[in-house]
Design a protein around this motif. Structure first.
Motif, PDB file in Angstrom:
ATOM      1  N   ILE A  93       0.830  -1.208   0.000  1.00 23.27           N
ATOM      2  CA  ILE A  93       0.000   0.000   0.000  1.00 23.27           C
ATOM      3  C   ILE A  93       0.854   1.244   0.000  1.00 23.27           C
ATOM      4  O   ILE A  93       0.615   2.167  -0.760  1.00 23.27           O
ATOM      5  CB  ILE A  93      -0.988  -0.022   1.188  1.00 23.27           C
ATOM      6  CG1 ILE A  93      -1.933   1.166   1.085  1.00 23.27           C
ATOM      7  CG2 ILE A  93      -0.279   0.011   2.517  1.00 23.27           C
ATOM      8  CD1 ILE A  93      -3.081   1.086   2.057  1.00 23.27           C
ATOM      9  N   ARG A 124     -11.708   2.339   0.719  1.00 23.97           N
ATOM     10  CA  ARG A 124     -11.081   1.132   1.243  1.00 23.97           C
ATOM     11  C   ARG A 124     -11.143  -0.006   0.219  1.00 23.97           C
ATOM     12  O   ARG A 124     -10.180  -0.740   0.022  1.00 23.97           O
ATOM     13  CB  ARG A 124     -11.761   0.703   2.541  1.00 23.97           C
ATOM     14  CG  ARG A 124     -11.068  -0.464   3.205  1.00 23.97           C
ATOM     15  CD  ARG A 124     -11.686  -0.837   4.541  1.00 23.97           C
ATOM     16  NE  ARG A 124     -10.960  -1.951   5.095  1.00 23.97           N
ATOM     17  CZ  ARG A 124     -11.180  -3.227   4.767  1.00 23.97           C
ATOM     18  NH1 ARG A 124     -12.155  -3.509   3.902  1.00 23.97           N
ATOM     19  NH2 ARG A 124     -10.459  -4.190   5.284  1.00 23.97           N
ATOM     20  N   LEU A 127      -8.603   0.797  -2.612  1.00 19.66           N
ATOM     21  CA  LEU A 127      -7.238   0.566  -2.125  1.00 19.66           C
ATOM     22  C   LEU A 127      -6.936  -0.924  -2.007  1.00 19.66           C
ATOM     23  O   LEU A 127      -5.813  -1.365  -2.280  1.00 19.66           O
ATOM     24  CB  LEU A 127      -7.036   1.251  -0.772  1.00 19.66           C
ATOM     25  CG  LEU A 127      -6.666   2.733  -0.821  1.00 19.66           C
ATOM     26  CD1 LEU A 127      -6.775   3.355   0.560  1.00 19.66           C
ATOM     27  CD2 LEU A 127      -5.269   2.919  -1.383  1.00 19.66           C
ATOM     28  N   SER A 128      -7.925  -1.703  -1.629  1.00 20.19           N
ATOM     29  CA  SER A 128      -7.721  -3.145  -1.518  1.00 20.19           C
ATOM     30  C   SER A 128      -7.432  -3.785  -2.867  1.00 20.19           C
ATOM     31  O   SER A 128      -6.772  -4.825  -2.941  1.00 20.19           O
ATOM     32  CB  SER A 128      -8.963  -3.803  -0.882  1.00 20.19           C
ATOM     33  OG  SER A 128      -9.165  -3.348   0.436  1.00 20.19           O
ATOM     34  N   SER A 131      -3.499  -3.161  -3.543  1.00 18.49           N
ATOM     35  CA  SER A 131      -2.557  -3.449  -2.469  1.00 18.49           C
ATOM     36  C   SER A 131      -2.731  -4.877  -1.990  1.00 18.49           C
ATOM     37  O   SER A 131      -3.845  -5.367  -1.847  1.00 18.49           O
ATOM     38  CB  SER A 131      -2.772  -2.491  -1.294  1.00 18.49           C
ATOM     39  OG  SER A 131      -1.975  -2.871  -0.190  1.00 18.49           O
ATOM     40  N   VAL A 135      -5.879  -3.243   4.258  1.00 12.70           N
ATOM     41  CA  VAL A 135      -6.238  -1.837   4.376  1.00 12.70           C
ATOM     42  C   VAL A 135      -7.032  -1.682   5.665  1.00 12.70           C
ATOM     43  O   VAL A 135      -7.960  -2.450   5.916  1.00 12.70           O
ATOM     44  CB  VAL A 135      -7.069  -1.370   3.169  1.00 12.70           C
ATOM     45  CG1 VAL A 135      -7.391   0.117   3.283  1.00 12.70           C
ATOM     46  CG2 VAL A 135      -6.324  -1.660   1.874  1.00 12.70           C
ATOM     47  N   LEU A 145      -7.635   7.805   3.808  1.00 14.49           N
ATOM     48  CA  LEU A 145      -7.716   6.788   2.752  1.00 14.49           C
ATOM     49  C   LEU A 145      -7.644   7.436   1.374  1.00 14.49           C
ATOM     50  O   LEU A 145      -6.984   6.906   0.462  1.00 14.49           O
ATOM     51  CB  LEU A 145      -9.012   5.985   2.890  1.00 14.49           C
ATOM     52  CG  LEU A 145      -9.097   4.995   4.056  1.00 14.49           C
ATOM     53  CD1 LEU A 145     -10.408   4.224   3.979  1.00 14.49           C
ATOM     54  CD2 LEU A 145      -7.925   4.024   4.055  1.00 14.49           C
TER      55      LEU A 145
END
Length: 394
Positions: A93, A124, A127-128, A131, A135, A145
């Motif tokens: 991340i 979230r 981002l998941s 990465s 998260v 975030l």
């Protein structure tokens, strides 16, 4: 799944005497890595995404198709495969702009609009996708975030293709809202709406997924049964009959297959009989909704639905149903009644007028009926309902 794995599954099922070998292979909410019979559609979608092969963002493209046509499965499978080619090996991340590999990176991923309840949950989820590290679910704010997402994409050679699945269902994340939330990184992001219809005012390309034809649906059911059931548990005639009944809707076919397998297991049968299939088909509402709609609800709502599906709610007004559910849970009757009206408004259950007037108010009372397959829901839900004695329902 390779041949050796198929053989191993069959050997295991024979030793254990189980009719269900792998529940996930039967589940209507689990997608196969390569959707059966959807090669031409996958090619069309690859054509629409062609610019990514030259390191560019593709133009807007939507994926639409009728219920049960496999739009979600197609996009999920293709995006998973593309990730293996384009996402690179560095997926930490990080909050710096220099972390990771030196080459260009394009990520592909799907955000389930049913499960997005806030900007925090949306950031979230995105981002998941980009990465491999967890998260945070709490302890930080939405702004943090968003900053992490901006930092992650703050390089000209980084981009992400985000599919917004089920964007057109009631009270789900719509494409306009997703665009607003991704505005800080819009130069690095392409959005792919996935659903039964295009977003309002859509001016991009569209890949249309047709309903399954009967012979294609036979292949889908056979593929699932061959890996999910013990050998000989379902004959080919039953498969053809199930495919014809489902009328092109793979969700309904798989929900009925899953429900019939559960009934056969509960009866300690070694094969799925006609009576199991007949009961399971009757459990799938005509013009109903995907069981995933019910499974995406918050746990308290799922608890209410679990108890509702256990009750004989036929010809019982909502107030009586709410009282009965409350008696078997930690919720009040007023809260349960509010949940039932809310779930009816969301199209997960249906209000059914009763013929007998409500003596107290003179109004026409109504009962409620699930619009999702209850056998599949009961088997797949993680929610449990405390009984009046405090013992959780198994």
């Amino acid at each position: 799944m390779d041949l050796q794995e198929r053989i191993a599954r069959r050997r295991s099922s024979r030793r254990g005497g189980r009719i269900i070998v792998d529940r996930d292979q039967l589940s209507p909410v689990v997608h196969r890595p390569e959707p059966v019979g959807r090669g031409p559609v996958l090619e069309q979608l690859l054509d629409a995404l062609e610019p990514v092969f030259d390191g560019e963002l593709p133009p807007p493209v939507a994926v639409v198709g009728p219920a049960g046509s496999g739009t979600s499965a197609i996009v999920t499978a293709l995006f998973d495969a593309l990730n293996g080619q384009f996402s690179g090996s560095a997926r930490s991340i990080g909050t710096t702009t220099r972390a990771g590999a030196a080459g260009p990176i394009t990520w592909f991923g799907t955000v389930d609009g049913r499960r997005i309840e806030s900007p925090f949950s949306f950031y979230r989820a995105v981002l998941s996708l980009i990465s491999s590290e967890p998260v945070p679910e709490s302890g930080i704010g939405t702004e943090e975030l968003r900053t992490r997402l901006c930092n992650r994409l703050d390089r000209p050679d980084r981009r992400v293709i985000v599919a917004i699945d089920h964007h057109d269902e009631p009270e789900t994340l719509d494409v306009g809202r997703a665009r607003d939330l991704l505005a800080p990184v819009d130069a690095h992001v392409a959005i792919v709406p996935v659903g039964q219809r295009e977003p309002d005012g859509w001016d991009g390309a569209t890949v249309t997924v047709p309903a399954y034809r009967d012979h294609e649906l036979v292949d889908v059911i056979t593929d699932r049964a061959s890996t999910g059931l013990a050998a000989g548990a379902l004959d080919h005639g039953a498969v053809r009959e199930l495919a014809a009944w489902a009328d092109g809707n793979a969700h309904d076919a798989l929900a009925a297959l899953f429900g019939a397998a559960v009934l056969a297991r509960e009866a300690d049968a070694d094969r799925i009989e006609h009576s199991h299939l007949e009961t399971a088909r009757a459990d799938v509402p005509e013009n109903g909704v995907h069981v995933g709609r019910a499974l995406a609800l918050p746990e308290t709502r799922q608890q209410v639905l679990v108890t509702l599906t256990d009750l004989d709610a036929t010809d019982r007004p909502i107030r009586e149903i709410a009282t009965a559910i409350a008696a078997r849970s930690s919720l009040t009757a007023g809260t349960v009644k509010r949940f039932l009206y809310e779930l009816a408004d969301r199209g997960v259950i249906e209000r059914v007028p009763l013929s007998t007037p409500d003596r107290g108010s003179g109004r026409q009372p109504s009962a409620v009926s699930p619009l999702f397959p209850t056998l599949a829901f009961q088997a797949l839900t993680a929610a449990s309902v405390p009984s009046a004695t405090g013992i959780d329902r198994a």
